[in-house]
Write a protein that holds these residues in place. Sequence first.
Motif, short mmCIF file in Angstrom:
data_model
loop_
_atom_site.label_atom_id
_atom_site.label_comp_id
_atom_site.label_asym_id
_atom_site.label_seq_id
_atom_site.Cartn_x
_atom_site.Cartn_y
_atom_site.Cartn_z
N LYS A 111 1.07 -1.18 -0.21
CA LYS A 111 -0.11 0.11 0.62
C LYS A 111 0.88 1.15 -0.09
O LYS A 111 0.86 2.41 -0.41
CB LYS A 111 -0.65 -0.08 0.80
CG LYS A 111 -1.78 0.69 1.26
CD LYS A 111 -2.60 1.29 2.41
CE LYS A 111 -3.58 2.16 2.30
NZ LYS A 111 -4.72 2.14 3.28
N TYR A 112 1.88 1.45 0.48
CA TYR A 112 3.25 2.69 0.95
C TYR A 112 3.23 2.33 -0.29
O TYR A 112 3.72 3.74 -1.40
CB TYR A 112 4.04 2.17 2.09
CG TYR A 112 4.72 3.55 2.02
CD1 TYR A 112 4.42 4.61 2.20
CD2 TYR A 112 6.02 2.92 1.59
CE1 TYR A 112 5.35 5.97 2.60
CE2 TYR A 112 6.89 3.90 1.80
CZ TYR A 112 6.94 5.26 2.47
OH TYR A 112 8.04 6.08 1.77
N LYS A 113 4.12 1.70 -0.50
CA LYS A 113 4.59 1.46 -2.90
C LYS A 113 4.01 2.20 -3.53
O LYS A 113 4.06 3.21 -4.06
CB LYS A 113 5.29 0.45 -3.10
CG LYS A 113 6.30 -0.23 -2.49
CD LYS A 113 6.66 -1.60 -2.81
CE LYS A 113 7.92 -1.92 -2.33
NZ LYS A 113 8.69 -3.26 -2.94
N ALA A 114 2.50 2.07 -3.34
CA ALA A 114 0.57 2.45 -4.23
C ALA A 114 0.85 3.97 -4.71
O ALA A 114 1.02 4.71 -5.55
CB ALA A 114 0.27 1.72 -3.88
N GLN A 115 0.88 4.09 -3.12
CA GLN A 115 0.91 5.35 -2.65
C GLN A 115 1.90 6.88 -3.29
O GLN A 115 1.64 7.28 -3.71
CB GLN A 115 0.96 5.37 -0.69
CG GLN A 115 -0.37 5.10 -0.26
CD GLN A 115 -0.51 5.24 1.51
OE1 GLN A 115 0.53 5.83 1.53
NE2 GLN A 115 -1.27 5.53 1.54
N LEU A 116 3.42 5.78 -3.07
CA LEU A 116 4.53 6.62 -3.65
C LEU A 116 4.25 6.75 -5.55
O LEU A 116 4.66 7.76 -5.67
CB LEU A 116 5.96 5.83 -2.96
CG LEU A 116 6.25 6.02 -1.80
CD1 LEU A 116 7.64 5.42 -1.44
CD2 LEU A 116 6.44 7.59 -1.64
N ASN A 117 4.05 5.29 -5.96
CA ASN A 117 3.96 5.95 -7.22
C ASN A 117 2.32 6.82 -7.94
O ASN A 117 2.36 7.18 -8.79
CB ASN A 117 3.34 4.41 -7.70
CG ASN A 117 4.92 3.41 -7.67
OD1 ASN A 117 6.24 3.73 -8.27
ND2 ASN A 117 5.00 2.08 -7.26
N ALA A 118 1.66 6.80 -6.66
CA ALA A 118 0.79 8.02 -7.27
C ALA A 118 1.22 8.90 -6.78
O ALA A 118 1.00 9.75 -8.41
CB ALA A 118 -0.46 7.50 -6.46
N ARG A 119 1.68 9.29 -5.75
CA ARG A 119 1.58 10.34 -5.78
C ARG A 119 3.67 10.95 -7.39
O ARG A 119 3.60 11.97 -7.89
CB ARG A 119 3.07 10.53 -4.27
CG ARG A 119 2.57 10.61 -3.56
CD ARG A 119 3.37 10.49 -1.33
NE ARG A 119 4.32 11.26 -1.92
CZ ARG A 119 5.14 11.54 -0.70
NH1 ARG A 119 5.01 10.20 0.02
NH2 ARG A 119 6.34 12.11 -0.92
N LEU A 120 3.87 9.80 -7.32
CA LEU A 120 4.93 10.19 -8.68
C LEU A 120 3.79 10.64 -9.93
O LEU A 120 4.80 12.00 -10.34
CB LEU A 120 5.78 8.80 -8.46
CG LEU A 120 7.21 8.74 -9.71
CD1 LEU A 120 7.85 8.24 -9.65
CD2 LEU A 120 6.98 9.15 -11.05
N GLU A 121 3.00 9.81 -10.79
CA GLU A 121 2.22 9.95 -11.02
C GLU A 121 1.91 10.99 -10.84
O GLU A 121 1.83 11.91 -12.37
CB GLU A 121 1.48 8.96 -11.22
CG GLU A 121 0.59 9.08 -12.54
CD GLU A 121 1.62 8.50 -14.10
OE1 GLU A 121 0.95 9.48 -15.24
OE2 GLU A 121 3.03 7.94 -13.62
N ASN A 122 1.37 12.10 -10.42
CA ASN A 122 0.79 12.93 -10.36
C ASN A 122 2.06 14.10 -9.98
O ASN A 122 1.00 15.50 -9.80
CB ASN A 122 0.38 13.07 -8.61
CG ASN A 122 -1.37 12.15 -9.41
OD1 ASN A 122 -1.83 12.17 -10.47
ND2 ASN A 122 -2.19 11.91 -7.96
N LEU A 123 2.69 13.74 -10.22
CA LEU A 123 4.06 15.18 -9.70
C LEU A 123 3.81 16.17 -11.80
O LEU A 123 3.56 15.01 -12.64
CB LEU A 123 4.97 14.54 -9.55
CG LEU A 123 5.66 13.98 -8.91
CD1 LEU A 123 7.61 13.60 -9.15
CD2 LEU A 123 5.91 15.01 -7.34
N SER A 124 3.51 17.08 -11.32
CA SER A 124 3.48 18.34 -12.42
C SER A 124 4.62 17.87 -13.35
O SER A 124 4.65 18.65 -14.22
CB SER A 124 3.26 20.01 -12.09
OG SER A 124 4.78 20.13 -11.50
N VAL A 125 5.99 17.35 -12.89
CA VAL A 125 6.87 17.95 -13.79
C VAL A 125 6.64 16.62 -14.37
O VAL A 125 6.85 16.30 -15.54
CB VAL A 125 8.38 17.06 -13.04
CG1 VAL A 125 8.30 15.70 -12.43
CG2 VAL A 125 9.44 17.38 -14.56
N VAL A 126 5.87 15.03 -13.99
CA VAL A 126 5.54 14.16 -15.59
C VAL A 126 4.70 14.64 -16.22
O VAL A 126 5.24 14.36 -17.48
CB VAL A 126 5.25 13.19 -14.64
CG1 VAL A 126 5.02 11.77 -15.59
CG2 VAL A 126 6.70 12.08 -13.40
#
Length: 241
Positions: free
Chosen positions: A79-94
């Motif tokens: 669950k923690y890894k999924a949260q990190l990946n979701a945060r990464l995907e939502n970064l404005s730079v991405v």
Amino acid sequence: MILRYLRINKIITGLRAYSAGSKQFVIKKPARSNRWLLAATFATSFGAGWFVTQHMTFADVVARWMYDNVPEDDEKLMKYKAQLNARLENLSVVKQLKQVGYIEVFPQTQKKNTLISETLLVPGGITVPPRFFYNPRNKETVGIYHLGMKLTGYPFLVHGGILATVLEDLMRESMMFAKGGKKEKTNEISISYAFPTFANQFVVVRITNVEESGNLTKLRAEIMDQRGQRTLVRGKGTFST
């Protein structure tokens, strides 16, 4: 004359008696205001709260202690890894990278860097694998890494050796992208630190100014904060193939 003397003496005696019996008034200094102490306490609390909310979530704070030596299929860790990946995907730079011609690449060659792909790829370290974006037009590469609390030197600050390792890792990946998978040899790397890097955040690593001359390639690199607004580390590299 004698009467006059007696009158004066009587007056003086009366004044002395009045002075002895009169009350003495003492003006006390006003108590020092403690408003400055209250203001300092409020400012400190506010600053600490702002720091925590800006640079880490509650899950980040406890990850350092909760997820040591747990199996990869642990529900909380997943669950923690999924949260990190979701945060990464939502970064404005991405989102910006995808809009200006960068494509996401999934290199297998990074497995040769066992420090990144094995030793540091643990909860509280580099919890989730980094993601890479490549622009074939200008041969520039961007990598996004999450650096956890286990990678700190001073409290809350990522160790300089870790930053150098991450910078070199993307330099090598960039060489592999630019040269179509050919093996590269490191000739020289120089690094300068511009600003402290807080742990428990994503960092954006960018390779620019790729110059090729025969089998020699020179490039520049920088590590920026997760918003891509502040440069944290700068570097240069020279490679041969």
